[in-house]
Scaffold this motif. Structure first.
Motif, PDB file in Angstrom:
ATOM      1  N   ARG A   1     -34.873 -31.005  43.055  1.00 48.44           N
ATOM      2  CA  ARG A   1     -35.968 -31.729  42.411  1.00 48.44           C
ATOM      3  C   ARG A   1     -37.201 -31.736  43.288  1.00 48.44           C
ATOM      4  O   ARG A   1     -37.111 -31.793  44.514  1.00 48.44           O
TER       5      ARG A   1
ATOM      6  N   THR B   1     -28.029 -29.910  42.145  1.00 47.02           N
ATOM      7  CA  THR B   1     -29.356 -30.118  41.575  1.00 47.02           C
ATOM      8  C   THR B   1     -30.425 -29.983  42.655  1.00 47.02           C
ATOM      9  O   THR B   1     -30.163 -30.154  43.848  1.00 47.02           O
TER      10      THR B   1
ATOM     11  N   ALA C   1     -33.819 -29.514  38.345  1.00 46.83           N
ATOM     12  CA  ALA C   1     -32.992 -28.553  37.623  1.00 46.83           C
ATOM     13  C   ALA C   1     -31.707 -28.372  38.400  1.00 46.83           C
ATOM     14  O   ALA C   1     -31.629 -28.655  39.599  1.00 46.83           O
TER      15      ALA C   1
ATOM     16  N   VAL D   1     -29.874 -25.916  29.234  1.00 49.15           N
ATOM     17  CA  VAL D   1     -30.550 -24.657  28.928  1.00 49.15           C
ATOM     18  C   VAL D   1     -29.485 -23.660  28.468  1.00 49.15           C
ATOM     19  O   VAL D   1     -28.687 -23.186  29.274  1.00 49.15           O
TER      20      VAL D   1
ATOM     21  N   VAL E   1     -39.557 -33.532  38.438  1.00 51.84           N
ATOM     22  CA  VAL E   1     -38.729 -32.711  37.558  1.00 51.84           C
ATOM     23  C   VAL E   1     -37.699 -31.986  38.413  1.00 51.84           C
ATOM     24  O   VAL E   1     -37.997 -31.535  39.529  1.00 51.84           O
TER      25      VAL E   1
ATOM     26  N   ALA F   1     -31.159 -35.237  37.529  1.00 53.37           N
ATOM     27  CA  ALA F   1     -31.348 -34.439  38.743  1.00 53.37           C
ATOM     28  C   ALA F   1     -31.191 -35.247  40.014  1.00 53.37           C
ATOM     29  O   ALA F   1     -31.093 -34.679  41.096  1.00 53.37           O
TER      30      ALA F   1
ATOM     31  N   SER G   1     -25.279 -34.301  29.642  1.00 53.40           N
ATOM     32  CA  SER G   1     -26.046 -33.550  30.632  1.00 53.40           C
ATOM     33  C   SER G   1     -26.528 -34.498  31.717  1.00 53.40           C
ATOM     34  O   SER G   1     -26.983 -35.612  31.427  1.00 53.40           O
TER      35      SER G   1
ATOM     36  N   PRO H   1     -26.977 -24.177  33.256  1.00 53.19           N
ATOM     37  CA  PRO H   1     -28.151 -24.841  33.838  1.00 53.19           C
ATOM     38  C   PRO H   1     -28.706 -25.941  32.945  1.00 53.19           C
ATOM     39  O   PRO H   1     -28.440 -26.011  31.749  1.00 53.19           O
ATOM     40  N   PHE H   2     -29.501 -26.826  33.580  1.00 56.71           N
ATOM     41  CA  PHE H   2     -30.189 -27.894  32.858  1.00 56.71           C
ATOM     42  C   PHE H   2     -31.497 -28.201  33.574  1.00 56.71           C
ATOM     43  O   PHE H   2     -31.683 -27.892  34.756  1.00 56.71           O
ATOM     44  N   VAL H   3     -32.421 -28.831  32.846  1.00 52.33           N
ATOM     45  CA  VAL H   3     -33.707 -29.274  33.385  1.00 52.33           C
ATOM     46  C   VAL H   3     -33.810 -30.769  33.130  1.00 52.33           C
ATOM     47  O   VAL H   3     -33.479 -31.242  32.036  1.00 52.33           O
TER      48      VAL H   3
ATOM     49  N   SER I   1     -32.315 -35.246  30.368  1.00 48.26           N
ATOM     50  CA  SER I   1     -31.656 -34.046  30.867  1.00 48.26           C
ATOM     51  C   SER I   1     -31.396 -33.100  29.695  1.00 48.26           C
ATOM     52  O   SER I   1     -30.742 -33.478  28.717  1.00 48.26           O
TER      53      SER I   1
END
Length: 252
Positions: free
Chosen positions: A97, A95, A116, A154, A114, A25, A22, A123-125, A151
């Motif tokens: 941020r 991404t 995403a 989601v 942070v 960002a 993953s 998706p990812f955070v 990372s």
């Protein structure tokens, strides 16, 4: 995200089994330690090239900053990148941020934020922290930074990738694990003051030219995969200071 034949965020190990990680960002943040003065704002456009043993790619970023208080600024950025996997995965990911930078002294900046985004797996955070050291001056500002990030995918999708192996076709089902990483970077900032404030040397409208390089290392928290990435990035930033044009007659 993962890379052609093996990686994430633009990296692969030649001849290895493809895998997924993953992505963070941010690519390669171009900034020295000092924050903007309260009321100043900036907009930066940057582009990067990244490479490893058998993959390469690039990214484009748009970054903004606003000085919200003494020694504190608010940051925001968006990035779009392209990686040629040469398989069924989409080469594009994006991404966004938001973050803060605090400079307790001019030559040390602390950053946290942070982000995403999304890639082939969904998706990812990705939160991040870092520290920047710089020799701030009006001419050429050298800086170095160390950053860490996590990372988290989601509800990630599994992507099926095929790869020829002699007369056979190998099939791989790739799902990115939670990923942690770190980055060491360095670069220079060259400021050109366009509209100086003669009474306040830190104020004024200017154009800053940036260039930097970095090494990034990513580690899958499942303990199965890790990889490293070399990257260079360059950008131009315009810093606007509304207070210069709004000085009262008594200040002139």
């Amino acid at each position: 995200m993962s890379l052609r034949h093996c990686s994430v965020l633009a990296l692969a190990l030649g001849g290895c089994t493809p895998f997924a990680l993953s992505t963070p960002a941010r690519t390669l943040p171009l900034e020295s330690s000092a924050t903007l003065e309260e009321g100043q704002g900036s907009l930066q456009v940057a582009g990067s090239y990244f490479s490893s043993s058998d993959v390469e790619g690039g990214s484009a970023s748009l970054r903004g900053r606003v000085g919200v208080a003494s020694q504190l600024e608010l940051q925001g950025e968006g990035t779009v990148a392209h990686i040629d996997y040469e398989d069924e995965r989409s080469p594009l990911y994006g991404t966004g941020r938001i973050g803060l930078k605090f400079a307790p002294v001019e030559w040390v900046g602390l950053v946290a934020g942070v982000g995403a985004g999304g890639h082939s797996y969904g998706p990812f955070v990705a939160p991040d922290i870092g520290v920047i050291f710089a020799y701030e001056n009006p001419y050429v500002v050298p800086w170095g930074a160390a950053r860490g990030f996590v990372s988290v995918p989601v509800d990630p999708s599994t992507v099926r990738v095929t790869r020829p192996n002699g007369e056979e076709i190998e099939v791989f089902d790739l799902t990115p694990p939670n990923t942690a990483g770190w980055q060491l970077s360095t670069g220079i900032r060259i400021p050109f003051v366009v509209d100086p404030d003669p009474l306040r040397p830190r104020r004024g409208t200017r154009v800053d030219f940036h260039i930097g390089g970095a090494y990034t290392r990513l580690h899958g928290l499942d303990g199965e995969n890790e990889l490293g990435l070399l990257q260079v990035e360059a950008g131009v930033e315009i810093v606007i200071d509304p207070s210069v044009g709004a000085r009262a007659p008594s200040e002139l």
